[in-house]
Design an enzyme around this catalytic site. Sequence first.
Site, PDB file in Angstrom:
ATOM      1  N   HIS A  50      48.411  48.199  40.157  1.00  0.00           N
ATOM      2  CA  HIS A  50      49.441  49.159  40.543  1.00  0.00           C
ATOM      3  C   HIS A  50      49.557  49.294  42.059  1.00  0.00           C
ATOM      4  CE1 HIS A  50      50.191  50.469  36.467  1.00  0.00           C
ATOM      5  NE2 HIS A  50      48.932  50.774  36.274  1.00  0.00           N
ATOM      6  N   ARG A  75      40.273  45.382  40.468  1.00  0.00           N
ATOM      7  CA  ARG A  75      41.004  45.376  39.199  1.00  0.00           C
ATOM      8  C   ARG A  75      42.131  44.364  39.313  1.00  0.00           C
ATOM      9  NH1 ARG A  75      43.807  50.600  36.391  1.00  0.00           N
ATOM     10  NH2 ARG A  75      45.118  50.563  38.261  1.00  0.00           N
ATOM     11  N   ASP A  89      36.949  33.447  43.147  1.00  0.00           N
ATOM     12  CA  ASP A  89      36.744  32.515  44.253  1.00  0.00           C
ATOM     13  C   ASP A  89      36.861  33.193  45.618  1.00  0.00           C
ATOM     14  OD1 ASP A  89      36.111  30.353  42.698  1.00  0.00           O
ATOM     15  OD2 ASP A  89      38.066  29.374  42.853  1.00  0.00           O
ATOM     16  N   GLU A 154      42.544  51.612  27.214  1.00  0.00           N
ATOM     17  CA  GLU A 154      43.620  52.512  27.630  1.00  0.00           C
ATOM     18  C   GLU A 154      44.641  52.768  26.526  1.00  0.00           C
ATOM     19  OE1 GLU A 154      44.706  51.813  31.997  1.00  0.00           O
ATOM     20  OE2 GLU A 154      44.210  49.788  31.309  1.00  0.00           O
ATOM     21  N   ASP A 180      46.637  56.450  30.719  1.00  0.00           N
ATOM     22  CA  ASP A 180      47.307  55.587  29.749  1.00  0.00           C
ATOM     23  C   ASP A 180      46.910  55.935  28.321  1.00  0.00           C
ATOM     24  OD1 ASP A 180      49.149  53.638  30.969  1.00  0.00           O
ATOM     25  OD2 ASP A 180      47.411  53.092  32.163  1.00  0.00           O
TER      26      ASP A 180
END
Length: 270
Positions: A50, A75, A89, A154, A180
């Site tokens: 987000h 996240r 990576d 969620e 959520d």
Amino acid sequence: MPLQLNPTFGHELSQAQRTLYGGWVSSGSAVAAEIMAGSGLDMLLIDMEHAPNGLESVLAQLHAASGYPLSVMVRVPAGEPVIIKQVLDLGVQNIMVPMVSTAEQAEQIAAMAQYPPHGIRGVGSALARSGRWNRVPNYVNEAADHVSVFVQIETEQGLANTAEIAAVEGIAGILLGPSDLAASMGLIGQQTHPDVVSAVKTAFAQIDAAGKPAGVNAFDPAAARDYAASGARWVLVGADVVLIARGSEKLAADFIHHPTTSAAELPSSN
């Protein structure tokens, strides 16, 4: 020269004698990441779901936080193999995948974070920050020890499958997302509704029974303390953008909406 990576957040949780507390970095700003990293919190979570973040800005935030003694998690926007490979990576040791509702999803995500034969992560550590360009000895064979994979529950479907998700090998812990969850339960915007809180606490017990650490997002201080007392091993208690938003609103309220000096009381310039 051989290098040693930091312990994962999963390891930190296994050693902790108290609830650990963290904060989000949602601005995409390396400056904000460094300010948050120096706050004394136990961990930071850099958001790509987000927030306006790409690989380059996440890398800058990792650099900004690297001088401080706390765990950093990222996240990712989705549980996709290419995204997870690229983020790992970058040198991210702790990843969070949102919207996981089944054990099958969790199994697929765990595989994305491990090299063959146990997973499907593409091998490129000699070219990447993850193994510090082959300066971390035996990184390819020990990469699973350097990465913790967390998932978010969620949805109501995820709640129903909590025990199965928590039992998946390769998943280090689970974060409950009350916002959520509330929306999924038909209670959008009511993340502290008793039904939502009860569902989260029930999930805590199931996750704990599987031997995994449960976490939760809770910006309300009373809710955060209640969740900690109810078994949350880690709680995310704020975000850089929220702190700035509420802090700037308080300045406006203090000095514009409730000024201590009116224009009539100001001294004349004549």
